[in-house]
Design a protein around this motif. Structure first.
Motif: not given
Length: 159
Positions: A138-146
């Protein structure tokens, strides 16, 4: 709808709508969302992979509930810039989503995103291996989106 360049995604999406980021793992899909100003990405959910149709239904429900207008999918490019089997799998995932429903999709180079998130969770938050397991994707998805949001915002400030 064809896959868009990340800098073309804003024009394809209505203003004041959020985007969703995906980190497609082998067993899970990490999901993150932005706010409607597209400034901040936040981890949202972890989807366990099973059948593609069920995964797509879950994603579409999340998208509808949050009025998501665009997807940013992490593309696991090799360190030399080439695309291997995992990148092709991500591209196939986007094509399959499109077969179910038109979606504005852009890819974002996710090289080292998971390892960066792992380091952050260990060094900054001191999370145990067990606690990290439920948070990393989930955090990697946020990192990618950010990363994608920052790139779009930086480009807009130069224009």
């Amino acid at each position: 709808m064809p896959v868009l360049d990340i800098l073309d995604l804003p024009a394809a999406c209505p203003p004041d709508t959020a985007w969703m980021g995906l980190d497609l793992g082998e067993q899970t899909i990490g999901v993150a969302v932005s706010d409607t100003t597209r400034m901040i990405a936040s981890p949202l959910e972890l989807i366990r992979k099973s059948k593609f149709t069920l995964e797509a239904q879950t994603l579409f429900k999340l998208m509808d509930a949050r009025k998501i207008s665009g997807l940013v999918i992490g593309l696991p490019v090799n360190m030399d810039g080439t695309e291997g089997p995992r990148a092709q799998s991500c591209r196939a995932f986007a094509r399959n989503l499109e077969r179910h429903r038109p979606v504005n999709v852009a890819f974002w180079d996710e090289r080292l995103s998971t390892s960066a998130v792992e380091r952050f969770l260990i060094d900054e938050l001191d999370l145990s291996r067990k606690r990290r397991a439920g948070v990393v994707d989930r955090t990697a998805a946020a990192w990618i989106l950010q990363g994608a949001l920052d790139r779009v915002r930086d480009q807009a400030s130069w224009v």
